[in-house]
Design an enzyme around this catalytic site. Structure first.
Site, PDB file in Angstrom:
ATOM      1  N   GLU A 280       3.956 -13.942 -40.371  1.00 12.68           N
ATOM      2  CA  GLU A 280       4.391 -15.089 -39.579  1.00 12.68           C
ATOM      3  C   GLU A 280       3.510 -16.283 -39.896  1.00 12.68           C
ATOM      4  OE1 GLU A 280       3.756 -15.314 -35.247  1.00 12.68           O
ATOM      5  OE2 GLU A 280       5.892 -15.755 -35.152  1.00 12.68           O
TER       6      GLU A 280
ATOM      7  N   LYS B 171      -2.597 -18.887 -16.815  1.00 13.64           N
ATOM      8  CA  LYS B 171      -3.487 -19.485 -17.813  1.00 13.64           C
ATOM      9  C   LYS B 171      -2.678 -20.001 -18.994  1.00 13.64           C
ATOM     10  CE  LYS B 171      -5.592 -18.901 -21.659  1.00 13.64           C
ATOM     11  NZ  LYS B 171      -5.840 -20.249 -22.113  1.00 13.64           N
TER      12      LYS B 171
ATOM     13  N   VAL C 221      -3.924 -11.083 -30.480  1.00 15.73           N
ATOM     14  CA  VAL C 221      -4.369 -11.201 -29.085  1.00 15.73           C
ATOM     15  C   VAL C 221      -3.572 -10.230 -28.210  1.00 15.73           C
ATOM     16  CG1 VAL C 221      -4.575 -12.754 -27.105  1.00 15.73           C
ATOM     17  CG2 VAL C 221      -5.115 -13.586 -29.391  1.00 15.73           C
ATOM     18  N   GLY C 222      -2.270 -10.122 -28.467  1.00 16.33           N
ATOM     19  CA  GLY C 222      -1.436  -9.201 -27.684  1.00 16.33           C
ATOM     20  C   GLY C 222      -1.945  -7.774 -27.760  1.00 16.33           C
TER      21      GLY C 222
ATOM     22  N   CYS D 142       8.915 -18.730 -32.059  1.00 18.76           N
ATOM     23  CA  CYS D 142       8.863 -17.311 -32.403  1.00 18.76           C
ATOM     24  C   CYS D 142      10.218 -16.826 -32.912  1.00 18.76           C
ATOM     25  CB  CYS D 142       8.399 -16.499 -31.214  1.00 18.76           C
ATOM     26  SG  CYS D 142       9.284 -16.923 -29.742  1.00 18.76           S
TER      27      CYS D 142
ATOM     28  N   GLU E  69       5.119 -10.540 -25.476  1.00 20.43           N
ATOM     29  CA  GLU E  69       6.066 -11.128 -26.421  1.00 20.43           C
ATOM     30  C   GLU E  69       5.242 -11.771 -27.523  1.00 20.43           C
ATOM     31  OE1 GLU E  69       9.111 -10.689 -26.695  1.00 20.43           O
ATOM     32  OE2 GLU E  69       9.544  -9.847 -24.722  1.00 20.43           O
TER      33      GLU E  69
ATOM     34  N   GLN F  25      -3.378 -25.363 -37.039  1.00 20.71           N
ATOM     35  CA  GLN F  25      -2.024 -24.919 -37.395  1.00 20.71           C
ATOM     36  C   GLN F  25      -1.588 -25.568 -38.709  1.00 20.71           C
ATOM     37  OE1 GLN F  25      -0.092 -22.456 -35.715  1.00 20.71           O
ATOM     38  NE2 GLN F  25       0.957 -22.627 -37.673  1.00 20.71           N
TER      39      GLN F  25
HETATM   40  P1  NAP Z   1      -2.405 -16.964 -29.175  1.00 24.32           P
HETATM   41  O1  NAP Z   1      -3.512 -17.523 -29.949  1.00 24.32           O
HETATM   42  O2  NAP Z   1      -2.205 -15.508 -29.153  1.00 24.32           O
HETATM   43  O3  NAP Z   1      -2.621 -17.480 -27.681  1.00 24.32           O
HETATM   44  C1  NAP Z   1      -1.718 -17.208 -26.631  1.00 24.32           C
HETATM   45  C2  NAP Z   1      -2.459 -17.318 -25.310  1.00 24.32           C
HETATM   46  O4  NAP Z   1      -3.438 -16.269 -25.223  1.00 24.32           O
HETATM   47  C3  NAP Z   1      -3.219 -18.621 -25.145  1.00 24.32           C
HETATM   48  O5  NAP Z   1      -3.155 -19.025 -23.797  1.00 24.32           O
HETATM   49  C4  NAP Z   1      -4.625 -18.214 -25.533  1.00 24.32           C
HETATM   50  O6  NAP Z   1      -5.611 -19.061 -25.009  1.00 24.32           O
HETATM   51  C5  NAP Z   1      -4.693 -16.835 -24.934  1.00 24.32           C
HETATM   52  N1  NAP Z   1      -5.753 -15.985 -25.489  1.00 24.32           N
HETATM   53  C6  NAP Z   1      -6.388 -16.095 -26.683  1.00 24.32           C
HETATM   54  N2  NAP Z   1      -7.307 -15.109 -26.820  1.00 24.32           N
HETATM   55  C7  NAP Z   1      -7.251 -14.361 -25.696  1.00 24.32           C
HETATM   56  C8  NAP Z   1      -7.953 -13.211 -25.234  1.00 24.32           C
HETATM   57  N3  NAP Z   1      -8.897 -12.612 -25.984  1.00 24.32           N
HETATM   58  N4  NAP Z   1      -7.643 -12.700 -24.027  1.00 24.32           N
HETATM   59  C9  NAP Z   1      -6.690 -13.263 -23.270  1.00 24.32           C
HETATM   60  N5  NAP Z   1      -5.991 -14.367 -23.642  1.00 24.32           N
HETATM   61  C10 NAP Z   1      -6.263 -14.906 -24.838  1.00 24.32           C
HETATM   62  O7  NAP Z   1      -1.025 -17.612 -29.584  1.00 24.32           O
HETATM   63  P2  NAP Z   1      -0.737 -19.166 -29.792  1.00 24.32           P
HETATM   64  O8  NAP Z   1      -1.537 -19.613 -30.965  1.00 24.32           O
HETATM   65  O9  NAP Z   1      -0.901 -19.917 -28.523  1.00 24.32           O
HETATM   66  O10 NAP Z   1       0.830 -19.149 -30.078  1.00 24.32           O
HETATM   67  C11 NAP Z   1       1.368 -18.793 -31.321  1.00 24.32           C
HETATM   68  C12 NAP Z   1       1.850 -17.359 -31.339  1.00 24.32           C
HETATM   69  O11 NAP Z   1       2.667 -17.087 -30.210  1.00 24.32           O
HETATM   70  C13 NAP Z   1       2.705 -17.027 -32.532  1.00 24.32           C
HETATM   71  O12 NAP Z   1       2.265 -15.823 -33.103  1.00 24.32           O
HETATM   72  C14 NAP Z   1       4.106 -16.855 -31.956  1.00 24.32           C
HETATM   73  O13 NAP Z   1       4.945 -16.021 -32.641  1.00 24.32           O
HETATM   74  C15 NAP Z   1       3.834 -16.376 -30.600  1.00 24.32           C
HETATM   75  N6  NAP Z   1       4.949 -16.671 -29.689  1.00 24.32           N
HETATM   76  C16 NAP Z   1       5.779 -15.643 -29.318  1.00 24.32           C
HETATM   77  C17 NAP Z   1       6.854 -15.866 -28.475  1.00 24.32           C
HETATM   78  C18 NAP Z   1       7.759 -14.750 -28.057  1.00 24.32           C
HETATM   79  O14 NAP Z   1       8.355 -14.816 -26.988  1.00 24.32           O
HETATM   80  N7  NAP Z   1       7.904 -13.681 -28.821  1.00 24.32           N
HETATM   81  C19 NAP Z   1       7.085 -17.152 -27.987  1.00 24.32           C
HETATM   82  C20 NAP Z   1       6.235 -18.174 -28.393  1.00 24.32           C
HETATM   83  C21 NAP Z   1       5.156 -17.914 -29.233  1.00 24.32           C
HETATM   84  P3  NAP Z   1      -6.200 -20.354 -25.796  1.00 24.32           P
HETATM   85  O15 NAP Z   1      -5.387 -20.554 -27.026  1.00 24.32           O
HETATM   86  O16 NAP Z   1      -6.073 -21.440 -24.830  1.00 24.32           O
HETATM   87  O17 NAP Z   1      -7.632 -20.050 -26.104  1.00 24.32           O
END
Ligand code: NAP
Ligand code: MG
Length: 479
Positions: A380, A173, A230-231, A282, A248, A329
């Protein structure tokens, strides 16, 4: 408009229950494509297909796995300019960055093609006479892969490639902001020779598709990259039903600059780490901790370099910083700039929405001098907003670097071997950089962090086997 980006479920392309639109953040009049959005029932079909394909793919030979993954890697590399253009158009990072990311995705598939040929095991003598012991690694089963938007080819690659290399089946996904990149990758994988159901792509929202994957009893393991909030919810749900989980999440990565550093190089590393890819990494350097003796000189050089950065359309030659990925964003970035000012951080540059010939989510890179307690120095932001923090000496700089809930990556610029060595040992992170930007990692070694940044085994490199396999110990009477 025809639906461009479909689901791939059980070896077939499917349209969705509803439609979404993928926009170009550099030019909102440019629609990248319409994409299918799944409901829970469609996601469940994909999960069932992956469960049905488990046995067939787990029984595949290492040679077959090698050939599938090698073919995907070769095609990504051969088409890196074209796919990089799609990535830059959909996500907004600059074309050279996007082509580089596509090549990296190809290299990751090639690496795990090789890993499929060398899945390790161990044979030991038993403590008992006449008994032999073997330790082997088996696939975990069905893995759910949930990815963010900021590396729309590389992060899916570093989850899908090891999942398949170690004999698991996949439900992927992607983030809703980047369905085109996910579809392009799935289209390549669909022609690589997998049995139907071994790889499935389901487009749709996190709340619907993501949550269905997380809660399904048929999904044995979940690998997630995204935000901390979300994590944490995924961790709670997965732990409750004892699914394996790897997370992550965010970072607030420090780059320490000591007085003995080569200042020009340190400024370049800080600029690169803080602002490239629009700060949407990240591993971005969002806290630049500078020793007092060189602080003013460094701050002035950094201010000038920040103001000279070229912000523009991701596909335009000469652009250094593309737009924010989305309006949400951009609003978050601007909100943090306002918070920085309200809290009394000293503004040095940028932080304003910009107009360009095409309508997009443009923002000038922002630089502040902050106190360690300021929110812009603690939370962040995930945008081109960086803060400089003053440190009295090396010990103070190290303490400031570790004073964060996060622990992904940390960097130091110094000519002192002993301080660099001390920092490598004492930075409370998963990755350390000496005289390099905090962002920019190799594809064949482990990636991940500590504290609130990560949970579970590392991704990438041969360490990926920890998550994507389960260990079995077998005893055989030898006589
Ligand atoms: P996000 O909002 O947490 O979303 C990540 C993924 O999770 C998306 O596919 C999202 O789907 C999905 N998701 C959202 N709610 C969910 C739920 N309740 N259950 C299951 N899945 C769900 O993060 P983002 O906005 O895409 O990315 C930004 C974040 O990612 C930042 O905090 C960044 O630090 C982090 N990041 C971390 C790393 C690392 O390796 N440490 C690398 C890159 C990014 P939809 O958005 O499609 O609804
Ligand atoms: Mg999000």
């Amino acid at each position: 408009m025809a639906v461009a980006f479909k689901h791939y479920i059980n070896g077939r392309w499917e349209t969705g229950v509803t439609l979404g639109v993928s926009e170009n953040p550099s030019d909102l009049s440019d629609v990248v494509g319409e994409f299918a959005r799944a409901d829970a029932a469609q996601a469940e079909n994909a999960i069932r297909a992956a469960a049905d394909a488990r046995e067939a793919w787990a029984a595949s030979t290492p040679q077959r796995r090698f050939e599938v993954l090698d073919a995907v890697g070769s095609e990504l590399l051969a088409r890196k300019d074209e796919l990089g253009t799609l990535l830059a158009r959909e996500e907004g990072k600059t074309l050279p960055e996007a082509i580089g990311e596509t090549a990296r995705a190809g290299q990751i598939f090639k690496f795990f093609a090789g890993e499929a040929l060398r899945i390790p095991g161990q044979k030991l003598a038993s403590v008992r006479p006449g008994v032999e012991v073997e330790i082997t690694r088996e696939p975990v089963g069905v893995v759910g892969l949930i990815a963010p938007w900021n590396f729309p080819l590389a992060i899916p690659a570093w989850k899908i490639a090891p999942a398949l290399a170690y004999g698991n089946t996949v439900v992927f996904k992607p983030a809703e902001l980047v369905p085109g990149c996910a579809w392009a990758l799935a289209e390549i994988i669909s022609r690589a020779g997998l049995p139907a159901g071994a790889f499935n792509l389901v487009l749709g929202s996190g709340r619907r598709v993501g949550q269905t994957i997380v809660e399904s009893p048929l999904v044995d393991a979940i690998s997630f990259t995204g935000s901390v909030g979300v994590g944490e919810s995924i961790l709670a749900a997965a732990t409750a039903r004892r699914a394996k989980v790897q997370l992550e999440m965010g970072g607030k990565n420090p780059l320490v600059v000591l007085a003995d550093a080569q200042l020009d190089r340190a400024v370049e590393h800080a600029i690169q780490g803080a602002y490239y890819s629009t700060g949407q990494r990240c591993t971005a350097s969002s806290r630049i901790i500078v020793e007092s003796a060189v602080f003013d000189r460094f701050a002035e050089a950094m201010r000038q370099r920040t103001r000279a950065l070229v912000v523009g359309h991701a596909l335009e030659r000469g652009t250094q910083i593309g737009p924010a990925v989305s309006r949400e964003q951009l609003e978050q970035d601007l909100a943090y700039v306002a918070i920085g000012r309200q809290e009394g951080a000293e503004w040095l540059a940028g932080g304003e929405a910009l107009e360009r010939p095409t309508r997009g989510h443009y923002l000038s890179p922002a630089l502040f001098v902050a106190q360690p307690r300021h929110r812009i120095a603690r939370e962040e932001i995930f945008g081109p907003v960086a803060c400089l923090i003053r440190a009295d000496d090396y010990e103070h700089a190290l303490a400031l670097a570790n004073d964060t809930p996060f622990g992904l990556c940390a960097g130091i610029c110094t000519e002192s071997l002993s301080r660099a060595t001390h920092f490598k040992r004492h930075a409370q992170v998963g990755m350390v950089m000496v005289n390099l930007p905090t962002a920019g990692v190799d594809p064949h070694v482990p990636f991940g962090g500590r504290k609130a940044s990560s949970h579970g085994p590392r991704e990438q490199g041969s360490y990926a086997a920890e998550f994507y396999t389960t260990v079995k110990t077998a005893y055989t009477a030898s006589g």
